[in-house]
Write an enzyme that holds these catalytic residues in place. Structure first.
Site, PDB file in Angstrom:
ATOM      1  N   SER A 124       0.979  -5.724  -6.579  1.00  0.00           N
ATOM      2  CA  SER A 124       1.081  -5.299  -5.176  1.00  0.00           C
ATOM      3  C   SER A 124      -0.234  -5.528  -4.450  1.00  0.00           C
ATOM      4  O   SER A 124      -1.302  -5.447  -5.052  1.00  0.00           O
ATOM      5  CB  SER A 124       1.441  -3.804  -5.123  1.00  0.00           C
ATOM      6  OG  SER A 124       1.251  -3.284  -3.827  1.00  0.00           O
ATOM      7  N   TYR A 148      -0.445   5.315  -7.786  1.00  0.00           N
ATOM      8  CA  TYR A 148       0.473   4.160  -7.864  1.00  0.00           C
ATOM      9  C   TYR A 148      -0.345   2.867  -7.886  1.00  0.00           C
ATOM     10  O   TYR A 148      -0.146   2.005  -8.743  1.00  0.00           O
ATOM     11  CB  TYR A 148       1.431   4.161  -6.670  1.00  0.00           C
ATOM     12  CG  TYR A 148       2.033   2.810  -6.405  1.00  0.00           C
ATOM     13  CD1 TYR A 148       1.541   1.998  -5.389  1.00  0.00           C
ATOM     14  CD2 TYR A 148       3.053   2.319  -7.207  1.00  0.00           C
ATOM     15  CE1 TYR A 148       2.055   0.738  -5.173  1.00  0.00           C
ATOM     16  CE2 TYR A 148       3.576   1.059  -6.994  1.00  0.00           C
ATOM     17  CZ  TYR A 148       3.068   0.269  -5.979  1.00  0.00           C
ATOM     18  OH  TYR A 148       3.572  -0.988  -5.766  1.00  0.00           O
ATOM     19  N   LYS A 152      -0.945  -0.238 -10.893  1.00  0.00           N
ATOM     20  CA  LYS A 152      -0.812  -1.689 -10.711  1.00  0.00           C
ATOM     21  C   LYS A 152      -2.099  -2.393 -11.164  1.00  0.00           C
ATOM     22  O   LYS A 152      -2.072  -3.406 -11.869  1.00  0.00           O
ATOM     23  CB  LYS A 152      -0.515  -2.027  -9.248  1.00  0.00           C
ATOM     24  CG  LYS A 152       0.864  -1.615  -8.772  1.00  0.00           C
ATOM     25  CD  LYS A 152       1.980  -2.317  -9.530  1.00  0.00           C
ATOM     26  CE  LYS A 152       3.334  -1.989  -8.961  1.00  0.00           C
ATOM     27  NZ  LYS A 152       4.449  -2.584  -9.758  1.00  0.00           N
ATOM     28  N   ASN A 197      10.218   6.421   2.617  1.00  0.00           N
ATOM     29  CA  ASN A 197       8.770   6.369   2.896  1.00  0.00           C
ATOM     30  C   ASN A 197       8.433   5.133   3.724  1.00  0.00           C
ATOM     31  O   ASN A 197       7.578   5.164   4.583  1.00  0.00           O
ATOM     32  CB  ASN A 197       7.982   6.266   1.572  1.00  0.00           C
ATOM     33  CG  ASN A 197       8.192   7.490   0.702  1.00  0.00           C
ATOM     34  OD1 ASN A 197       7.980   8.606   1.154  1.00  0.00           O
ATOM     35  ND2 ASN A 197       8.638   7.285  -0.533  1.00  0.00           N
TER      36      ASN A 197
HETATM   37  C1  WQD Z   1       4.281  -0.063   6.845  1.00  0.00           C
HETATM   38  C2  WQD Z   1       3.743   0.295   8.225  1.00  0.00           C
HETATM   39  C3  WQD Z   1       2.970   2.571   8.361  1.00  0.00           C
HETATM   40  C4  WQD Z   1       6.955   4.390   7.855  1.00  0.00           C
HETATM   41  C5  WQD Z   1       3.606   0.516   0.919  1.00  0.00           C
HETATM   42  C6  WQD Z   1       2.853   0.538  -0.375  1.00  0.00           C
HETATM   43  C7  WQD Z   1       2.816  -0.860  -0.941  1.00  0.00           C
HETATM   44  C8  WQD Z   1       4.226  -1.383  -1.064  1.00  0.00           C
HETATM   45  C9  WQD Z   1       4.897  -1.383   0.297  1.00  0.00           C
HETATM   46  C10 WQD Z   1       5.149  -0.985  -3.227  1.00  0.00           C
HETATM   47  C11 WQD Z   1       2.464   1.143   8.150  1.00  0.00           C
HETATM   48  C12 WQD Z   1       4.170   2.347   9.280  1.00  0.00           C
HETATM   49  C13 WQD Z   1       5.918   3.468   7.966  1.00  0.00           C
HETATM   50  C14 WQD Z   1       7.299   5.201   8.973  1.00  0.00           C
HETATM   51  C15 WQD Z   1       5.556   4.126  10.242  1.00  0.00           C
HETATM   52  N1  WQD Z   1       4.990  -0.607  -1.967  1.00  0.00           N
HETATM   53  N2  WQD Z   1       5.244   3.345   9.135  1.00  0.00           N
HETATM   54  N3  WQD Z   1       6.570   5.039  10.133  1.00  0.00           N
HETATM   55  O1  WQD Z   1       2.335   1.622   3.463  1.00  0.00           O
HETATM   56  O2  WQD Z   1       2.195  -0.843   4.150  1.00  0.00           O
HETATM   57  O3  WQD Z   1       2.914  -0.261   1.845  1.00  0.00           O
HETATM   58  O4  WQD Z   1       4.900  -0.019   0.745  1.00  0.00           O
HETATM   59  O5  WQD Z   1       4.740  -1.977  -3.764  1.00  0.00           O
HETATM   60  O6  WQD Z   1       2.211  -0.817  -2.214  1.00  0.00           O
HETATM   61  O7  WQD Z   1       1.517   0.934  -0.119  1.00  0.00           O
HETATM   62  O8  WQD Z   1       4.432   0.212   3.731  1.00  0.00           O
HETATM   63  O9  WQD Z   1       6.542   0.527   4.954  1.00  0.00           O
HETATM   64  O10 WQD Z   1       5.230   2.596   4.238  1.00  0.00           O
HETATM   65  O11 WQD Z   1       4.366   1.156   6.086  1.00  0.00           O
HETATM   66  O12 WQD Z   1       4.925   4.010  11.321  1.00  0.00           O
HETATM   67  O13 WQD Z   1       8.232   6.054   8.937  1.00  0.00           O
HETATM   68  O14 WQD Z   1       4.709   1.102   8.899  1.00  0.00           O
HETATM   69  O15 WQD Z   1       1.994   3.392   8.982  1.00  0.00           O
HETATM   70  O16 WQD Z   1       1.633   0.762   9.240  1.00  0.00           O
HETATM   71  P1  WQD Z   1       2.869   0.233   3.371  1.00  0.00           P
HETATM   72  P2  WQD Z   1       5.221   1.184   4.726  1.00  0.00           P
END
Ligand code: WQD
Length: 334
Positions: A124, A148, A152, A197
């Site tokens: 990741s 997490y 990785k 999430n």
């Molecule tokens: C994306 C953007 C949030 C939800 C994570 C893990 C990464 C991988 C992918 C496993 C960010 C914003 C999100 C919401 C929002 N997972 N957001 N409201 O955090 O980039 O990556 O997931 O491999 O390892 O770290 O992904 O989709 O959570 O967030 O505004 O309800 O969307 O702040 O800018 P992230 P995400």
């Protein structure tokens, strides 16, 4: 070639199994269905018209893992199985270390016992930590900011050390950016479990009327529109990236990392607007406080994957948004 796909019933695993089968590989799935369902295996078989040998096995079950290797002449392993929720990993670190690390050790030790020398790991972009500039390049210093991410990073190290002990092993460490979208059939995709999430599953739940509105975590970042920027990659492109890596494994000496991203960053508002346009619907949202641990912006340097694997993403943001909704619509119409 017989490919063992651990976590093959999961979001990325199922899409990769479809690609493997459609490229002439035989697939064996090991999955405990903790974050997936046997329905995904049925969908894989429906999409491809091929049968998939499946073991409902936990990778922590040493005897169960041994049985899979003993009963099948495995040529390579693609390892997706593991826990992947950042927030949950902060709450339950030992659950994550135990599951992800010990489970992977079981897989690696079974490979050693059965002379399996090819491995593709689901890593990741989170291993780039908080201090690297974008675009992320594979040789940058690595770190983690949550359990997490540490799992990785530790598994990448375990695999590098395994390759020192076994100079004839070939290992690809695929660093995913933000996978979204779904197979065109609408039969497999990212099933939103509970309150999602990640951004896209949350958006599709709002679109389905299951959640009232989207909370956009932060509108005051140093980005074009103030919302967080990420490198979103279509899950079907990601699946192709695994085939490309598998096909080139013989030429990879030891363990080698590859970014799998588009090289383009989109903001949260870009995604919301693209989703609304692609699907002709409105996504109500509120801009709230930043989410602790979030970075303002990151995206991939795609040079190495292109030059060494011949990998280049094909799907548009519009298709990522349309296919995500198409899958969830199917889910709620059942
Ligand atoms: C994306 C953007 C949030 C939800 C994570 C893990 C990464 C991988 C992918 C496993 C960010 C914003 C999100 C919401 C929002 N997972 N957001 N409201 O955090 O980039 O990556 O997931 O491999 O390892 O770290 O992904 O989709 O959570 O967030 O505004 O309800 O969307 O702040 O800018 P992230 P995400």
């Amino acid at each position: 070639m017989n490919i063992l796909v651990t976590g093959g019933a999961g979001f990325i695993g199922s899409h990769t199994c479809v690609e493997l089968l459609q490229n002439g590989y035989e697939v064996i799935i090991l999955d405990n269905y903790y974050n997936s369902s046997p329905d995904a295996v049925k969908a894989i078989e429906k999409i491809t018209g091929k049968s998939v040998k499946t073991y409902e096995t936990d990778m922590l079950d040493k005897d169960g893992v041994e049985q899979v290797f003993a009963e099948n002449n495995i040529d390579a392993v693609i390892h997706f199985a593991g826990l992947k929720a950042v927030g949950e990993s902060v709450q339950k670190p030992m659950f994550y270390y135990h599951t992800n690390l010990e489970g992977t050790i079981n897989i690696i030790e079974a490979m050693e016992r059965h002379q399996v020398k090819k491995f593709v790991f689901s890593s990741s972009a989170t291993v780039y930590g908080m201090n690297n500039p974008s675009p992320y390049v594979e040789g940058m210093p690595l770190s983690a900011t949550n359990p997490y991410g540490w799992t990785k990073l530790m598994i990448e190290q375990m695999l590098c050390d395994a390759c020192v002990a076994h100079p004839d092993w070939h290992v690809a460490l695929l660093r995913y950016f933000n996978p979204i979208g779904a197979h065109a059939s609408g039969l497999i995709g990212e099933k939103p479990n509970g309150i999602p999430n990640n951004l896209m599953p949350y958006i599709t739940m709002v679109a389905a009327g299951k959640l009232d509105h989207l909370n956009i975590f932060g509108g005051d970042y140093d980005t074009p529109d103030g919302t967080g920027v990420r490198d979103y990659i279509h899950v079907c492109d990601l699946a192709v990236g695994h085939i490309k890596a598998l096909d080139k494994l013989d030429q990879i000496q030891g363990a080698r990392a590859f970014n799998l991203g588009t090289g383009v960053g989109y903001s949260v508002l870009d995604i919301v607007h693209a989703f609304e346009k692609a699907n002709n619907l409105k996504i109500p949202y509120e801009i709230t406080d930043r989410r602790p641990g979030d970075l303002p912006s990151y995206f991939a340097d795609t040079t190495r994957a292109y030059q060494e694997l011949g990998f280049k993403t094909q799907h548009s943001l519009e298709d990522m948004c349309r296919s995500s909704w198409n899958f969830v619509k199917h889910l709620y119409q059942q």
